[in-house]
Structures are given as structure tokens and as C-alpha cells.
Scaffold this active site. Sequence first.
Site, mmCIF file in Angstrom:
data_model
loop_
_atom_site.group_PDB
_atom_site.id
_atom_site.type_symbol
_atom_site.label_atom_id
_atom_site.label_comp_id
_atom_site.label_asym_id
_atom_site.label_seq_id
_atom_site.Cartn_x
_atom_site.Cartn_y
_atom_site.Cartn_z
ATOM 1 N N GLY A 69 -14.589 4.336 -1.096
ATOM 2 C CA GLY A 69 -14.496 2.929 -1.464
ATOM 3 C C GLY A 69 -13.445 2.252 -0.604
ATOM 4 O O GLY A 69 -12.576 2.929 -0.025
ATOM 5 N N GLN A 74 -7.139 -3.749 1.821
ATOM 6 C CA GLN A 74 -6.711 -2.540 2.543
ATOM 7 C C GLN A 74 -6.829 -2.706 4.057
ATOM 8 O O GLN A 74 -6.255 -1.933 4.815
ATOM 9 C CB GLN A 74 -7.496 -1.308 2.056
ATOM 10 N N CYS A 123 -6.119 7.523 -2.481
ATOM 11 C CA CYS A 123 -6.231 6.156 -1.970
ATOM 12 C C CYS A 123 -5.939 6.170 -0.481
ATOM 13 O O CYS A 123 -4.950 6.775 -0.053
ATOM 14 C CB CYS A 123 -5.254 5.229 -2.704
ATOM 15 N N LEU A 124 -6.800 5.504 0.290
ATOM 16 C CA LEU A 124 -6.606 5.470 1.741
ATOM 17 C C LEU A 124 -5.295 4.765 2.110
ATOM 18 O O LEU A 124 -4.778 4.974 3.199
ATOM 19 C CB LEU A 124 -7.794 4.768 2.417
ATOM 20 N N HIS A 165 -10.749 1.429 -9.659
ATOM 21 C CA HIS A 165 -9.712 1.609 -8.630
ATOM 22 C C HIS A 165 -9.761 0.442 -7.632
ATOM 23 O O HIS A 165 -8.717 -0.107 -7.259
ATOM 24 C CB HIS A 165 -9.962 2.965 -7.937
ATOM 25 N N GLU A 166 -10.983 0.041 -7.225
ATOM 26 C CA GLU A 166 -11.126 -1.029 -6.223
ATOM 27 C C GLU A 166 -10.782 -2.396 -6.818
ATOM 28 O O GLU A 166 -10.117 -3.202 -6.161
ATOM 29 C CB GLU A 166 -12.548 -1.056 -5.653
ATOM 30 N N HIS A 169 -7.182 -2.901 -6.793
ATOM 31 C CA HIS A 169 -6.674 -3.344 -5.486
ATOM 32 C C HIS A 169 -6.728 -4.870 -5.368
ATOM 33 O O HIS A 169 -5.821 -5.492 -4.824
ATOM 34 C CB HIS A 169 -7.508 -2.750 -4.342
#
Length: 200
Positions: A69, A74, A123-124, A165-166, A169
Site C-alpha cells: 500500500g 509518503q 511501513c515504507l 493503515h493508509e 497516513h
Amino acid sequence: MARTGLPAVRWIDRSHGPAYIARMAIREIIVLPDKQLRLVSKPIEKVSSDIRKLADDMLETMYDAPGIGLAAIQIAEPLRLVTMDISKREKDEDGESKPHPRVFINPEIVAASEELSVYEEGCLSIPEYYEEVERPARVRVRYLDLDGKTHEEDAEGLFATCIQHEIDHLNGVLFVDYLSKLKRDRVMKKFTKAARLAAK
Ligand code: GNR
Ligand code: NI
């Protein structure tokens, strides 16, 4: 994080033509302690060609990372746009894996189950750090697609975890915010120190 093992170009809609494909870009993913990760992203008012281009760049960046995702913030774009591919990537009879790129515009949780479930998240923007997080096991999500059409969909399992999670963000929330202060402080310190060393 699941490895796609896919060349980033496999999911591309070839009908766009070579000039469009040549313009696609893998963008830099920002990491802690970058303060932009704390911004509240702005709703998308019109699904323009710029938004479609941004979604394509996000998918390419996500597959390249690789991640399941990605939220626009990000890649330093504070817009309410999310890409995702949680397909299992099982090989078909030709030994090919099938990508399932998805785009969510202005996604929102309209209902959540009382039942919770625990998933080990990564998480990236917090590379190589994984911890268990407890969230509602099922959510109903409302979003626009790339044609500006509204959808509502029930999510469970990894899909439910990932979309929460997204959406976090988009609100400047990171999964480490759900951990103990001790763990969160430890992670923040580690990344602050890494950034300081990298700047020298
Ligand atoms: O690639 C990712 N894997 C993942 C695993 C468990 C829960 C959430 C995620 S999302 C993450 C990519 C990312 O940072 N998205 O914002
Ligand atoms: Ni993330």
C-alpha cells in the site's frame, strides 16, 4: 513486506502509449523523522489527469519498493489518495503472477467492527521496523475510483488492516502511534539519529 517480484511495468495499461509510459516515475518515499508524514492530507476535488498520473506514479513506486500500500503523503503529496495491491500473487499456469493494482480516492471508514484483530505491520516510511497492531477486524470503506464514481466496500483481513493503515497516513497518523510510548520513543530516536548521521 511482501515482495512482488514484478517488473514495475507489468500492470501498465498499454493503451496510454509509449510517451505516457516514458513519463512514469518511481518517486522518493519520505521516511521518519520527516515532518510531512504528520500533515493532514487534502481531499481531492476533481479526478483530473494530474491525479491519474499521480496514482500511476504511486503504483509504480509501491511495486518498486516493494510495498502492499502507499499513501500520497509518503511521496510528499498531501492529497487523499491511496494505492494498494494485496493480491496473493500466486503464479498462474504460465508461471506468471497477477497484479491487482487498486486506487482509492478520498477513502473513509464509514463503519468498523467491534471485533479487533492483530496484524504485524510495517511501513515504507519506517523501514525495517515491524510491530503488532490491533485494529477493527472489519471495516466498511467509502471511496471514489479514478472515474470519480463512489463505491462502498467491506474489508476484512489484510485488506482491512492495510486500508486503515493508509487512511491513518492521510490524517498524519503512523502505526507506531499505537505502540507504547517506550517503543515509539525508541523508534523515533533511532530514525532521528540515522538522519543526523546521514546528513554529516
Ligand atoms: O507494505 C506494507 N505492508 C504492510 C504490512 C502490514 C500492514 C500494513 C502495511 S502497509 C505497508 C506499506 C506502507 O507503508 N503503506 O503506507
Ligand atoms: Ni505506511
